[in-house]
Write a protein that holds these residues in place. Structure first.
Motif, PDB file in Angstrom:
ATOM      1  N   PHE A 145      45.821  76.549   8.386  1.00  0.00           N
ATOM      2  CA  PHE A 145      45.445  77.469   9.459  1.00  0.00           C
ATOM      3  C   PHE A 145      43.938  77.472   9.682  1.00  0.00           C
ATOM      4  O   PHE A 145      43.463  77.649  10.795  1.00  0.00           O
ATOM      5  N   PHE A 146      43.176  77.280   8.598  1.00  0.00           N
ATOM      6  CA  PHE A 146      41.711  77.253   8.680  1.00  0.00           C
ATOM      7  C   PHE A 146      41.163  75.829   8.686  1.00  0.00           C
ATOM      8  O   PHE A 146      39.962  75.637   8.514  1.00  0.00           O
ATOM      9  N   GLN A 147      42.043  74.846   8.863  1.00  0.00           N
ATOM     10  CA  GLN A 147      41.650  73.436   8.868  1.00  0.00           C
ATOM     11  C   GLN A 147      41.057  72.987   7.532  1.00  0.00           C
ATOM     12  O   GLN A 147      40.260  72.054   7.471  1.00  0.00           O
ATOM     13  N   ARG A 148      41.462  73.660   6.477  1.00  0.00           N
ATOM     14  CA  ARG A 148      41.049  73.307   5.125  1.00  0.00           C
ATOM     15  C   ARG A 148      39.532  73.106   5.038  1.00  0.00           C
ATOM     16  O   ARG A 148      38.771  73.822   5.689  1.00  0.00           O
ATOM     17  N   TYR A 149      39.104  72.110   4.259  1.00  0.00           N
ATOM     18  CA  TYR A 149      37.664  71.910   4.055  1.00  0.00           C
ATOM     19  C   TYR A 149      37.010  71.150   5.201  1.00  0.00           C
ATOM     20  O   TYR A 149      35.778  70.993   5.216  1.00  0.00           O
ATOM     21  N   ASP A 150      37.785  70.668   6.149  1.00  0.00           N
ATOM     22  CA  ASP A 150      37.204  69.998   7.316  1.00  0.00           C
ATOM     23  C   ASP A 150      36.577  70.991   8.280  1.00  0.00           C
ATOM     24  O   ASP A 150      35.677  70.644   9.046  1.00  0.00           O
ATOM     25  N   GLY A 151      37.066  72.216   8.276  1.00  0.00           N
ATOM     26  CA  GLY A 151      36.537  73.217   9.186  1.00  0.00           C
ATOM     27  C   GLY A 151      37.086  73.066  10.597  1.00  0.00           C
ATOM     28  O   GLY A 151      37.815  72.116  10.899  1.00  0.00           O
TER      29      GLY A 151
END
Length: 220
Positions: free
Chosen positions: A130-136
């Motif tokens: 949902f938060f695009q993981r560590y890619d942002g």
């Protein structure tokens, strides 16, 4: 120079910075980061310097503001300016809930707990799609008001500086208000403040929420 004129002179010098002939664009970018960081620092001044509440979790509240505008603009097509009140309201609610739990702790347990909240938020956003993981979240549109975009380095810096000036004025007025005097009384110790009939629990959580809001505005 009086205490009131000195900050004004400082802001005027800062506002003139982009118009200095030959100044590198990189300096303007750094100045923008300074303005954004100053918003967070202003909240820490209220929370730690005035209310004597030590917190190391302000980065989490910056993330609240940043992720709120990122998600609403990219996924739901909101204009960035419309996400500001949502970011403030959401951060205030979450900060109140977190503060209601965390501010009950005493001594070194309180700052350690704020570090734990900060780390938890980092791994939560980095571990969920949902938060695009560590890619942002990418593709966030620039702030625009009335058709004018603040995508340029100079315009974004001046916007950041203007917001900082407003927050400094609001904070100064807050600390001079009845609520602000209650928060300032915490510097003398909880027992001393309570002896004057101040609800110290309420004053501490109000300072916590206000500092979180300033951090969220920076993130936004």
């Amino acid at each position: 120079m009086s205490g009131r004129l000195l900050p004004l002179a400082g802001f005027l010098v800062a506002a003139a910075l982009p118009f200095v002939p030959g100044i590198p664009a990189y300096w303007i970018t750094i100045a923008s980061y300074v303005a954004l960081s100053s918003m967070v620092a202003l909240g820490i001044v209220v929370l730690t310097g005035v209310a004597s509440v030590v917190s190391f979790g302000q980065a989490m509240f910056v993330g609240f503001g940043a992720y709120t505008t990122g998600i609403l603009t990219v996924r739901y097509g909101w204009p960035p300016i419309a996400t500001l009140p949502v970011a403030i309201a959401l951060t205030a609610l979450l900060a109140w809930c977190i503060g209601a739990i965390t501010l009950r702790l005493k001594g070194h347990y309180l700052p350690v707990a704020t570090i734990a909240w900060n780390i938890s938020f980092f791994y939560l956003t980095g571990g969920l799609d949902f938060f695009q993981r560590y890619d942002g979240i990418s593709g966030i549109p620039p702030i625009a008001i009335g058709g004018f975009s603040f995508a340029g380095g100079t315009s974004f810096y001046l916007l950041s500086l203007a917001i900082l000036i407003v927050l400094v004025i609001v904070t100064s007025n807050l600390l001079d208000s009845r609520v602000g005097r209650a928060i300032r009384a915490l510097r003398g110790g909880v027992l001393a403040a309570e002896s004057f009939g101040i609800d110290t629990g309420r004053a501490r959580i109000l300072a916590f929420v206000y500092a979180a809001i300033l951090a969220a505005i920076s993130g936004w």
